[in-house]
Design an enzyme around this catalytic site. Structure first.
Site, PDB file in Angstrom:
ATOM      1  N   ASN A  33      21.537 -85.007  44.390  1.00  0.00           N
ATOM      2  CA  ASN A  33      21.807 -84.063  43.670  1.00  0.00           C
ATOM      3  C   ASN A  33      21.201 -82.815  44.711  1.00  0.00           C
ATOM      4  OD1 ASN A  33      23.669 -85.058  40.832  1.00  0.00           O
ATOM      5  ND2 ASN A  33      21.394 -85.811  39.799  1.00  0.00           N
ATOM      6  N   GLU A  34      20.179 -83.410  44.944  1.00  0.00           N
ATOM      7  CA  GLU A  34      19.791 -82.261  45.636  1.00  0.00           C
ATOM      8  C   GLU A  34      20.556 -81.960  46.961  1.00  0.00           C
ATOM      9  OE1 GLU A  34      14.776 -84.927  45.468  1.00  0.00           O
ATOM     10  OE2 GLU A  34      16.526 -84.133  47.573  1.00  0.00           O
ATOM     11  N   MET A  35      21.444 -82.612  47.837  1.00  0.00           N
ATOM     12  CA  MET A  35      22.279 -82.493  48.774  1.00  0.00           C
ATOM     13  C   MET A  35      23.679 -81.797  48.200  1.00  0.00           C
ATOM     14  SD  MET A  35      24.767 -84.637  50.527  1.00  0.00           S
ATOM     15  CE  MET A  35      23.238 -86.102  51.159  1.00  0.00           C
TER      16      MET A  35
END
Length: 320
Positions: A85-87
């Protein structure tokens, strides 16, 4: 001259890689970054304050215009939904980022929103090259955050921390030392394990195992070391070894067995009366490649047809 605006360095990593990431944060401090310049969820000094909503904080942080992300890529990273999700959030913003490839993770393993053609820093390379890459990274961070290199004392401090980090990486990437205290003796298909007596000396870190087939009806007795669930596929692919020290009261054959995902893989050794170092290439155990993603046990087996009674001594079991 206007000073460059202070930014936030967001360290995106898997929780299972927190040990190596913590060492990396210490390196960042020695470049000159301050607590307020960094976010790292596995460090209490750089984590979200108590009472904050975690996902709301992360969303607001990644929405900042002046955030730079450091991706600490590994197999663990790609197994984490939070990391992916961060990526994705960084990709949507088209934000600046740096990539670090943790030990045993290759460029060909990079997937998703990160551009595998952009040069990152691979941690398990030669010391000389890693020193150079880290020094170049230091210069980029100094430029990003408007840090001016100080006097020789602080430069020496950086170099000492860099060398410490490189030494840590060497040990981290090269060895998985097995905890000998996590053992059990078995006589296969027998509830009574009197034919396999195991003693652990925590002072010398030596296992002494006596196999006595006059005390059991079993055809096979073993001492088993439980290792949790270790992914050793990369070690297999990189021609790594299982190493250990072993001696016996007499020269006998012992079968070393690895409990993999869906099978047991074996290799036979011949013991001596003196401490001998054995270093067995993992490829010599055989087994389906995919099964090497999970190693749970390392076993030393003896067979009734080969011995009546024998004592073996084991120490220093390492995957290297």
């Amino acid at each position: 001259m206007n000073k460059k605006k202070r930014r936030l360095l967001f360290i995106s990593h898997a929780e299972k890689d927190s040990e190596i990431v913590s060492e990396f944060v210490d390196l960042l401090y020695n470049i000159g970054l301050r607590t307020e310049d960094m976010f790292c969820s596995s460090r209490t000094d750089l984590d979200i304050a108590i009472g904050e909503d975690i996902y709301d904080y992360l969303r607001k942080t990644l929405d900042l215009d002046d955030v730079i992300t450091v991706f600490m890529l590994s197999d663990n990273y790609y197994k984490s939904a939070a990391c992916l999700n961060e990526m994705g959030a960084v990709w949507l913003k088209q934000s600046s980022y740096y990539t670090f490839l943790l030990p045993e993770f290759e460029y060909k393993d990079i997937k998703g929103a990160i551009n595998a053609n952009v040069k990152g820093i691979k941690l398990d390379i030669t010391n000389k090259r890693l020193n150079g890459d880290l020094t170049n990274f230091k210069k980029r961070i100094e430029n990003d955050f408007g840090i001016k290199p100080s006097d020789c004392i602080e430069i020496n401090r950086w170099e000492k921390q860099r060398d410490h980090f490189v030494d840590f990486i060497n040990k981290y990437s090269n060895e998985i030392k097995i905890d000998l205290a996590n053992y059990r003796g078995y006589c296969i298909h027998e509830e009574n394990y009197g034919g396999c007596k195991v003693v652990y000396d925590n002072t010398t870190n030596v296992i002494q195992t006596t196999f006595d087939f006059s005390k059991t009806n079993s055809q096979v007795c073993s001492v088993v070391f439980f290792v949790g669930e270790i992914n050793v596929l990369k070690k297999l692919q990189n021609n790594k070894h299982l190493s250990f020290m072993l001696k016996a009261d007499n020269e006998i054959d012992v079968t070393v067995e690895l409990r993999l995902k869906n099978q047991d893989a074996q290799h036979k050794i011949h013991t001596t009366k003196d401490w001998t170092e054995y270093s067995i290439p993992l490829k010599e155990f055989g087994g389906a490649t995919d099964n090497w993603k999970v190693l749970t046990e390392i076993k030393f087996l003896t067979f009734r047809k080969e011995i009546r009674a024998e004592t073996i001594y084991i120490k220093d079991i390492v995957l290297t």
